[in-house]
Design an enzyme around this catalytic site. Structure first.
Site, PDB file in Angstrom:
ATOM      1  N   TYR A   1       9.518   6.455  16.613  1.00  0.00           N
ATOM      2  CA  TYR A   1       9.647   6.462  15.154  1.00  0.00           C
ATOM      3  C   TYR A   1      10.834   7.327  14.723  1.00  0.00           C
ATOM      4  O   TYR A   1      11.609   6.953  13.844  1.00  0.00           O
ATOM      5  CB  TYR A   1       8.339   6.986  14.558  1.00  0.00           C
TER       6      TYR A   1
ATOM      7  N   ALA B   1      13.972   5.378  15.469  1.00  0.00           N
ATOM      8  CA  ALA B   1      14.144   4.259  14.535  1.00  0.00           C
ATOM      9  C   ALA B   1      14.665   4.751  13.188  1.00  0.00           C
ATOM     10  O   ALA B   1      15.613   4.200  12.622  1.00  0.00           O
ATOM     11  CB  ALA B   1      12.826   3.520  14.351  1.00  0.00           C
TER      12      ALA B   1
ATOM     13  N   ARG C   1       0.833  -1.214   0.000  1.00  0.00           N
ATOM     14  CA  ARG C   1       0.000   0.000   0.000  1.00  0.00           C
ATOM     15  C   ARG C   1       0.859   1.253   0.000  1.00  0.00           C
ATOM     16  O   ARG C   1       2.061   1.200   0.180  1.00  0.00           O
ATOM     17  CB  ARG C   1      -0.890   0.019   1.257  1.00  0.00           C
TER      18      ARG C   1
ATOM     19  N   VAL D   1       8.974  -8.048   8.514  1.00  0.00           N
ATOM     20  CA  VAL D   1      10.396  -7.672   8.401  1.00  0.00           C
ATOM     21  C   VAL D   1      11.111  -7.651   9.744  1.00  0.00           C
ATOM     22  O   VAL D   1      12.321  -7.873   9.819  1.00  0.00           O
ATOM     23  CB  VAL D   1      10.597  -6.289   7.716  1.00  0.00           C
TER      24      VAL D   1
END
Length: 247
Positions: free
Chosen positions: A158, A161, A15, A65
């Site tokens: 986030y 990361a 997507r 993943v």
């Protein structure tokens, strides 16, 4: 001996930006596309249909993943089934957000986000790296974010990361540049996707000098360029595609 078939793998390709990237690489190159997805098989099949409509071919492959064992077994099984396959392009696009203020952030939300972006980069790239080195050619493109470059409040996990993936991009680029393998990061700002559908565009547009959200296709154009031979002297870079935020 059968002819080698060249592939590009895109994680989180079912997507949004991932789908646009699959479609664009299919349009612009001769690569077959391996579309990784985690849970939404029907969306992945839609992406595959778009890849075929663009004149290429490919397949879908399911794994998380962030799960090292799952990545290894899924990719090893795929390689066994496709002994003539040569993966030249890796687009590490799969990501996960679990937004919230750091003071209330559960450890699980921290770990899941880090594991998907940073662990995912390691798991997928490390699986293919020896083959890229042996082949003396490759393109590794890591999808990061404006959050990883400037930090975004409410997204400490986030931001951490994606910033970590930026550091990994710069280091790996220096390790393997001699082998004709480039490693770059693409840092989108606000892009029209499912991930940003809930955001208040009217308010946020005020921050963006070009006064609009970007389109997934605009990001895909840049990734497709980095996946091509044309980008061979660009490596270790973080390319911002954000409409001029913080410039």
């Amino acid at each position: 001996m059968a002819a080698t078939k060249k592939y590009a793998i895109v994680t989180g390709g079912s997507r949004g930006i991932g789908r646009a990237i699959c479609k664009k690489i299919a349009e612009d190159t001769d690569y077959h596309i391996v579309i990784n997805y985690h849970s939404n098989e029907s969306a992945a099949l839609e992406t595959l249909a778009e890849v075929r409509a663009a004149g290429s071919d490919g397949e879908i492959i399911k794994f998380d993943v962030g799960n090292a064992e799952e990545v290894k077994s899924a990719l090893a099984a795929w390689e066994e089934k496709n002994p003539d396959a040569l993966v030249e392009v890796i687009v590490n696009n799969a990501g996960l957000t679990r937004d919230g203020l750091f003071m209330w952030m559960p450890l699980q939300d921290w770990n899941d986000v880090i594991q998907t972006s940073l662990g995912g980069f390691y798991n997928v790239t490390n699986f293919f790296i020896q083959k890229l080195l042996h082949n003396r050619y490759g393109r590794i493109i890591n999808m990061v974010s404006v959050s990883g470059v400037k930090g975004t409040p409410g997204q400490t996990n986030y931001s951490a990361a994606k910033a970590a993936v930026i550091g990994a991009t710069k280091a790996l680029a220096q390790e393997i540049g001699k082998r004709n393998i480039t490693v770059n990061a693409v840092a989108p700002g606000f892009i029209n996707t499912d991930m940003t559908a809930e955001m208040d565009q009217k308010e946020l547009k005020k921050m963006i000098p070009v006064n609009r959200f970007g389109e997934a296709e605009e990001v895909a154009d840049l990734v497709s360029f980095l996946a091509s031979k044309k980008s061979s002297y660009i490596t270790g870079e973080v390319i911002n595609i954000n409409g001029g935020i913080y410039s």
